[in-house]
Scaffold this active site. Structure first.
Site, short mmCIF file in Angstrom:
data_model
loop_
_atom_site.label_atom_id
_atom_site.label_comp_id
_atom_site.label_asym_id
_atom_site.label_seq_id
_atom_site.Cartn_x
_atom_site.Cartn_y
_atom_site.Cartn_z
N SER A 116 0.77 -1.36 0.46
CA SER A 116 0.22 0.02 -0.25
C SER A 116 0.58 1.15 0.06
O SER A 116 1.93 0.97 0.80
CB SER A 116 -0.84 -0.28 0.80
OG SER A 116 -1.31 0.79 1.39
N TYR A 140 -1.93 0.40 9.75
CA TYR A 140 -2.36 -0.29 8.50
C TYR A 140 -1.04 -0.21 7.89
O TYR A 140 -0.25 -1.10 7.60
CB TYR A 140 -3.19 0.64 8.00
CG TYR A 140 -3.86 -0.52 7.02
CD1 TYR A 140 -3.60 -1.78 6.22
CD2 TYR A 140 -3.33 0.32 5.57
CE1 TYR A 140 -4.18 -1.87 5.03
CE2 TYR A 140 -3.79 0.75 4.25
CZ TYR A 140 -3.95 -0.99 4.11
OH TYR A 140 -3.91 -1.28 2.69
N LYS A 144 1.80 -3.66 6.29
CA LYS A 144 1.88 -3.74 5.28
C LYS A 144 3.64 -3.28 5.20
O LYS A 144 4.48 -4.10 4.03
CB LYS A 144 0.82 -2.26 4.00
CG LYS A 144 0.07 -2.60 4.36
CD LYS A 144 -0.60 -4.16 3.73
CE LYS A 144 -1.68 -4.35 3.47
NZ LYS A 144 -2.53 -5.59 2.47
N1 UFG Z 1 -12.67 11.96 1.07
C1 UFG Z 1 -13.49 12.77 1.26
N2 UFG Z 1 -14.46 12.75 2.09
C2 UFG Z 1 -14.99 11.21 2.68
C3 UFG Z 1 -13.98 10.10 2.24
C4 UFG Z 1 -12.63 10.63 1.58
O1 UFG Z 1 -13.14 14.75 1.43
O2 UFG Z 1 -16.42 11.51 2.91
C5 UFG Z 1 -11.45 12.18 0.62
C6 UFG Z 1 -9.99 12.00 2.54
O3 UFG Z 1 -9.98 13.37 2.73
C7 UFG Z 1 -9.20 12.11 1.32
C8 UFG Z 1 -9.50 11.07 -0.39
O4 UFG Z 1 -11.11 11.67 -0.38
O5 UFG Z 1 -8.39 12.78 0.69
C9 UFG Z 1 -9.64 9.70 -0.58
O6 UFG Z 1 -10.49 9.35 0.57
P1 UFG Z 1 -10.26 7.54 0.56
O7 UFG Z 1 -10.65 7.66 1.91
O8 UFG Z 1 -11.01 7.29 -0.32
O9 UFG Z 1 -9.18 6.72 0.55
P2 UFG Z 1 -7.62 7.05 0.99
O10 UFG Z 1 -6.34 8.43 0.44
O11 UFG Z 1 -7.66 7.49 2.99
O12 UFG Z 1 -7.00 6.07 1.55
C10 UFG Z 1 -6.01 5.47 0.37
C11 UFG Z 1 -6.57 4.21 0.69
C12 UFG Z 1 -6.15 3.55 1.96
C13 UFG Z 1 -4.40 3.72 2.03
C14 UFG Z 1 -4.38 5.05 1.71
C15 UFG Z 1 -2.96 5.83 2.06
O13 UFG Z 1 -7.78 3.80 0.38
O14 UFG Z 1 -6.23 1.67 2.15
O15 UFG Z 1 -4.76 5.25 0.85
O16 UFG Z 1 -2.59 6.77 2.17
F1 UFG Z 1 -4.54 3.24 2.95
#
Ligand code: UFG
Length: 315
Positions: A116, A140, A144
């Site tokens: 990841s 998490y 990894k």
């Molecule tokens: N976001 C929002 N509102 C929401 C959900 C997400 O604004 O309701 C934003 C988050 O702040 C982020 C982006 O949308 O900027 C993407 O968020 P996600 O939760 O979809 O994904 P992440 O980037 O947080 O997470 C991903 C993977 C994880 C991994 C991570 C590594 O899904 O498994 O990248 O940083 F760990």
């Protein structure tokens, strides 16, 4: 054609891999404890074994006759990992050690591992390369990274694929394989289910980015799995490679909302909210190594990721 063990093959990414592998003629054994996955997502042409990484006997039995492993199984919620770090270490790290031990018993020495971007933590480079500092900021990501190190130490033929933001869905010959997480925390599914009563929360509008919202590198799940199949063919004896998988470009949260608005043909209700703890502002992959080592090129854009997700949810 080879017989492959796919751990976590009932989950969103794993079930897509299983469908594509069987469609390419691989013989597939799925090993999944159904703690997050769904039995009905497993392609009926695969052999399904319900079992846990924490059960060495079950792993040993499932591996009989396999030539290689694609390892997706593990706990994968960043927020939950902060609350239950020991659980994440136990299932992910100890569980993978059980898998490597069981592989050794059978003399199986080829693995493609689902790592990841969370291994990098707060990024110091943009884009992030495989040489960038790996300093995870949550258990998490730490689990990894620990697995990547364990695989390196084992000396087997391995490729760890570090995913950035996986999105989209695959229509297999048995129907759409949708992202069905509970709870759902990922942006694109949440954008699609936002309503006036329950608008999408935009986590942070004061980031140092072009429009103040977070930038992420989204990659279509089918492109992602193509890279796994290429990785199976690119394994070299006793070499462990780490390879980033993204699209090599970033979209802000507002840009995702705007593409979704176009795909849906209606507004996406959204409200500005505070930053989410632990989020970095920008995470974009360098995919130079994926292109050169695997000969991989992602071909599906953000609009395709969103429209495929819509279709998978309408199924
Ligand atoms: N976001 C929002 N509102 C929401 C959900 C997400 O604004 O309701 C934003 C988050 O702040 C982020 C982006 O949308 O900027 C993407 O968020 P996600 O939760 O979809 O994904 P992440 O980037 O947080 O997470 C991903 C993977 C994880 C991994 C991570 C590594 O899904 O498994 O990248 O940083 F760990």
């Amino acid at each position: 054609m080879s017989r492959i063990l796919v751990t976590g093959g009932a989950g969103y990414v794993g079930s897509t891999a299983v469908a594509l592998l069987v469609e390419r003629g691989y013989e597939v054994v799925v090993f999944d404890d159904l703690s997050m996955g769904h039995a009905d997502a497993v392609d009926p042409r695969a052999t399904f074994v319900e079992g846990s990484l924490l059960d060495p006997d079950a792993l040993r039995n499932a591996l009989a006759g396999c030539e290689a492993v694609i390892h997706f199984a593990g706990k994968s919620l960043v927020g939950e990992s902060v609350e239950k770090p020991d659980l994440y270490h136990h299932v992910n790290v100890d569980g993978t050690q059980n898998l490597l031990d069981a592989m050794a018993i059978h003399g199986i020495d080829r693995i493609v591992f689902s790592s990841s971007a969370a291994t990098y933590g707060q990024p110091v480079d943009d884009p992030i390369t495989e040489e960038s500092l790996a300093a995870p900021t949550n258990p998490y990501g730490a689990s990894k990274l620990a697995i990547d190190k364990m695989i390196s130490a084992s000396g087997i033929s391995a490729i760890s694929l570090r995913y950035f933001n996986v999105a989209g869905a695959y229509e297999s010959s048995n129907g759409w394989l949708a992202e069905r997480h509970n709870p759902e925390t990922h942006l694109i599914p949440l954008v699609l289910r936002a309503t006036e009563a329950n608008p999408l929360k935009i986590f942070g509008t004061d980031w140092d980015t072009k429009d103040g919202t977070c930038i992420r590198d989204y990659v279509h799940v089918v492109d992602l799995i193509e890279a796994h199949i290429l990785a199976l063919g690119a394994l070299k004896p006793h070499v462990h490679e780490i390879v980033n998988l993204g699209s090599g470009g970033g979209y802000s949260v507002r840009e995702v909302i705007s593409v979704a608005t176009k795909v849906l043909g209606r507004a996406v209700p959204a409200v500005e909210s505070p930053r989410r703890a632990g989020d970095p502002g920008t995470l974009v992959a360098s995919i130079v190594k994926a292109k050169s080592l695997l000969g991989w090129q992602p071909t599906r854009d953000l609009e395709t990721m969103i429209s495929d997700t819509v279709k998978s949810q309408d199924r």
